[in-house]
Design a protein around this motif. Sequence first.
Motif, PDB file in Angstrom:
ATOM      1  N   ARG A  56       0.780  -1.350  -0.060  1.00  0.00           N
ATOM      2  CA  ARG A  56      -0.016  -0.176   0.055  1.00  0.00           C
ATOM      3  C   ARG A  56       0.938   1.158   0.049  1.00  0.00           C
ATOM      4  O   ARG A  56       0.335   2.286  -0.397  1.00  0.00           O
ATOM      5  N   SER A  57       2.185   1.244   0.502  1.00  0.00           N
ATOM      6  CA  SER A  57       3.052   2.458   0.298  1.00  0.00           C
ATOM      7  C   SER A  57       4.067   2.200  -0.853  1.00  0.00           C
ATOM      8  O   SER A  57       4.658   1.584  -0.850  1.00  0.00           O
ATOM      9  N   PHE A  58       4.040   3.488  -1.581  1.00  0.00           N
ATOM     10  CA  PHE A  58       4.906   3.615  -2.671  1.00  0.00           C
ATOM     11  C   PHE A  58       5.559   4.996  -2.658  1.00  0.00           C
ATOM     12  O   PHE A  58       5.118   6.035  -2.374  1.00  0.00           O
ATOM     13  N   GLY A  59       6.776   4.666  -3.238  1.00  0.00           N
ATOM     14  CA  GLY A  59       7.614   5.940  -3.244  1.00  0.00           C
ATOM     15  C   GLY A  59       8.012   6.174  -4.673  1.00  0.00           C
ATOM     16  O   GLY A  59       8.256   5.470  -5.503  1.00  0.00           O
ATOM     17  N   GLU A  60       8.265   7.636  -4.850  1.00  0.00           N
ATOM     18  CA  GLU A  60       8.442   8.146  -6.246  1.00  0.00           C
ATOM     19  C   GLU A  60       9.499   9.192  -6.033  1.00  0.00           C
ATOM     20  O   GLU A  60       9.228   9.760  -5.266  1.00  0.00           O
ATOM     21  N   ASN A  61      10.517   9.344  -6.936  1.00  0.00           N
ATOM     22  CA  ASN A  61      11.646  10.062  -6.987  1.00  0.00           C
ATOM     23  C   ASN A  61      11.225  11.520  -7.815  1.00  0.00           C
ATOM     24  O   ASN A  61      11.853  12.216  -7.562  1.00  0.00           O
ATOM     25  N   TYR A  62      10.614  11.478  -8.942  1.00  0.00           N
ATOM     26  CA  TYR A  62      10.493  12.461  -9.636  1.00  0.00           C
ATOM     27  C   TYR A  62       8.956  13.031  -9.699  1.00  0.00           C
ATOM     28  O   TYR A  62       8.043  12.217 -10.015  1.00  0.00           O
ATOM     29  N   VAL A  63       8.721  14.327  -9.599  1.00  0.00           N
ATOM     30  CA  VAL A  63       7.430  15.011  -9.466  1.00  0.00           C
ATOM     31  C   VAL A  63       6.457  14.529 -10.513  1.00  0.00           C
ATOM     32  O   VAL A  63       5.318  14.053 -10.342  1.00  0.00           O
ATOM     33  N   GLN A  64       6.895  14.639 -11.832  1.00  0.00           N
ATOM     34  CA  GLN A  64       5.699  14.451 -12.842  1.00  0.00           C
ATOM     35  C   GLN A  64       5.257  13.255 -13.077  1.00  0.00           C
ATOM     36  O   GLN A  64       4.224  12.712 -13.453  1.00  0.00           O
ATOM     37  N   GLU A  65       6.349  12.354 -12.906  1.00  0.00           N
ATOM     38  CA  GLU A  65       6.035  10.745 -13.153  1.00  0.00           C
ATOM     39  C   GLU A  65       5.111  10.423 -11.959  1.00  0.00           C
ATOM     40  O   GLU A  65       4.339   9.628 -12.088  1.00  0.00           O
ATOM     41  N   GLY A  66       5.616  11.062 -10.621  1.00  0.00           N
ATOM     42  CA  GLY A  66       4.908  10.599  -9.837  1.00  0.00           C
ATOM     43  C   GLY A  66       3.463  11.014  -9.796  1.00  0.00           C
ATOM     44  O   GLY A  66       2.361  10.210  -9.348  1.00  0.00           O
ATOM     45  N   VAL A  67       3.157  12.308 -10.241  1.00  0.00           N
ATOM     46  CA  VAL A  67       1.886  13.027 -10.082  1.00  0.00           C
ATOM     47  C   VAL A  67       0.907  12.402 -11.264  1.00  0.00           C
ATOM     48  O   VAL A  67      -0.057  11.944 -10.855  1.00  0.00           O
ATOM     49  N   ASP A  68       1.849  11.856 -12.443  1.00  0.00           N
ATOM     50  CA  ASP A  68       1.093  11.135 -13.350  1.00  0.00           C
ATOM     51  C   ASP A  68       0.413   9.771 -12.692  1.00  0.00           C
ATOM     52  O   ASP A  68      -0.582   9.281 -12.968  1.00  0.00           O
ATOM     53  N   LYS A  69       1.243   9.060 -12.007  1.00  0.00           N
ATOM     54  CA  LYS A  69       0.867   7.714 -11.447  1.00  0.00           C
ATOM     55  C   LYS A  69      -0.272   7.724 -10.393  1.00  0.00           C
ATOM     56  O   LYS A  69      -1.042   7.349 -10.297  1.00  0.00           O
ATOM     57  N   VAL A  70      -0.010   9.046  -9.456  1.00  0.00           N
ATOM     58  CA  VAL A  70      -1.140   9.319  -8.595  1.00  0.00           C
ATOM     59  C   VAL A  70      -2.428   9.446  -9.368  1.00  0.00           C
ATOM     60  O   VAL A  70      -3.608   8.932  -8.886  1.00  0.00           O
ATOM     61  N   GLN A  71      -2.399  10.402 -10.250  1.00  0.00           N
ATOM     62  CA  GLN A  71      -3.813  10.368 -10.854  1.00  0.00           C
ATOM     63  C   GLN A  71      -4.403   9.245 -11.711  1.00  0.00           C
ATOM     64  O   GLN A  71      -5.539   9.046 -11.695  1.00  0.00           O
ATOM     65  N   ALA A  72      -2.999   8.496 -12.296  1.00  0.00           N
ATOM     66  CA  ALA A  72      -3.654   7.155 -13.142  1.00  0.00           C
ATOM     67  C   ALA A  72      -4.324   6.106 -12.188  1.00  0.00           C
ATOM     68  O   ALA A  72      -5.116   5.351 -12.494  1.00  0.00           O
ATOM     69  N   LEU A  73      -3.825   6.359 -10.823  1.00  0.00           N
ATOM     70  CA  LEU A  73      -4.268   5.215  -9.757  1.00  0.00           C
ATOM     71  C   LEU A  73      -5.206   5.762  -9.005  1.00  0.00           C
ATOM     72  O   LEU A  73      -5.025   5.088  -7.531  1.00  0.00           O
ATOM     73  N   GLN A  74      -5.817   6.733  -9.163  1.00  0.00           N
ATOM     74  CA  GLN A  74      -6.913   7.391  -8.080  1.00  0.00           C
ATOM     75  C   GLN A  74      -8.151   6.440  -7.672  1.00  0.00           C
ATOM     76  O   GLN A  74      -8.322   6.229  -6.595  1.00  0.00           O
ATOM     77  N   HIS A  75      -7.982   5.253  -8.432  1.00  0.00           N
ATOM     78  CA  HIS A  75      -9.350   4.232  -7.995  1.00  0.00           C
ATOM     79  C   HIS A  75      -8.495   3.307  -6.945  1.00  0.00           C
ATOM     80  O   HIS A  75      -9.378   2.654  -6.240  1.00  0.00           O
ATOM     81  N   LEU A  76      -7.298   3.412  -6.736  1.00  0.00           N
ATOM     82  CA  LEU A  76      -6.878   2.586  -5.645  1.00  0.00           C
ATOM     83  C   LEU A  76      -6.575   3.610  -4.419  1.00  0.00           C
ATOM     84  O   LEU A  76      -5.515   4.345  -4.130  1.00  0.00           O
ATOM     85  N   SER A  77      -7.810   4.156  -3.801  1.00  0.00           N
ATOM     86  CA  SER A  77      -7.842   5.163  -2.833  1.00  0.00           C
ATOM     87  C   SER A  77      -7.007   5.227  -1.811  1.00  0.00           C
ATOM     88  O   SER A  77      -6.633   5.901  -1.012  1.00  0.00           O
ATOM     89  N   ASP A  78      -6.561   3.736  -1.240  1.00  0.00           N
ATOM     90  CA  ASP A  78      -5.619   3.525  -0.102  1.00  0.00           C
ATOM     91  C   ASP A  78      -4.335   3.521   0.065  1.00  0.00           C
ATOM     92  O   ASP A  78      -3.548   3.113   0.723  1.00  0.00           O
ATOM     93  N   ILE A  79      -3.745   3.881  -1.367  1.00  0.00           N
ATOM     94  CA  ILE A  79      -2.525   4.061  -1.461  1.00  0.00           C
ATOM     95  C   ILE A  79      -1.818   5.043  -0.603  1.00  0.00           C
ATOM     96  O   ILE A  79      -2.311   6.165  -0.807  1.00  0.00           O
ATOM     97  N   GLU A  80      -0.656   4.996  -0.253  1.00  0.00           N
ATOM     98  CA  GLU A  80      -0.013   6.269   0.614  1.00  0.00           C
ATOM     99  C   GLU A  80       1.255   6.313  -0.378  1.00  0.00           C
ATOM    100  O   GLU A  80       2.092   5.674  -0.377  1.00  0.00           O
ATOM    101  N   TRP A  81       1.029   7.611  -0.767  1.00  0.00           N
ATOM    102  CA  TRP A  81       2.248   8.259  -1.727  1.00  0.00           C
ATOM    103  C   TRP A  81       3.241   9.009  -1.140  1.00  0.00           C
ATOM    104  O   TRP A  81       3.031   9.841  -0.376  1.00  0.00           O
TER     105      TRP A  81
END
Length: 230
Positions: A54-79
């Motif tokens: 459930r917890s995921f880490g991202e290093n790059y802002v735009q890549e991370g934001v794109d993933k957050v938005q693409a995976l909004q249906h997985l609402s309990d992910i902690e970014w």
Amino acid sequence: MLQATIADQLEKVRIRVQQAEKKANRPANSVQLVAVAKTKPTADIEAAYAAGQRSFGENYVQEGVDKVQALQHLSDIEWHFIGQLQSNKTREVAEHFHWVQSLHRLRIATRLNNQRPAHLPPLQVLIQLNIDEEPNKAGISLAELPEFAKAVQALPKLQLRGLMLIPKANPSAAEQAHTLQLCQTAFEELQQQIDRVDTLSLGMSNDLEAAIAHGSTMVRVGTDIFGPRS
């Protein structure tokens, strides 16, 4: 990477964490695993999610934001944002992430505080240390920590939770133990000074056992879950 392979690799890392907890006489489940998915497709994150991560880490802002938005249906992910953050990218991180692990500049902290949306809870933050004072690595020195922590604590939309460290690559056993011990001591001292400090983000694929032996409560693992970065 195939979904079954990611699930298998994730389970191997979980077992390593459990064994390290036991060896260090730490309580079971006292160390949180953050799966670092930088450069990996959202399908890999979904595979790890299906395996219970459930917890995921991202290093790059735009890549991370794109993933957050693409995976909004997985609402309990902690970014978790764990990379270096420039001033012109703070708004995207303040709006989309739950944690920032790499805080080491007051200007960035202030911008994150000011740009955190009012409807969201405080952004959880860790201060990045550079104990070995490597010139090519971000982070503050131990001497700077008390004043910096006090300044961050005063920002109402940030919640200071602890410290993060990226140790020197390929240290000797003595160097590694020295750095990890200094970090553990700094963390324990900060806990005495500030309520809610409970997180020491320390340890990656190659050193998570040593990190857990020195009090880590959060490990950041990428390669051993998702494979080498392309």
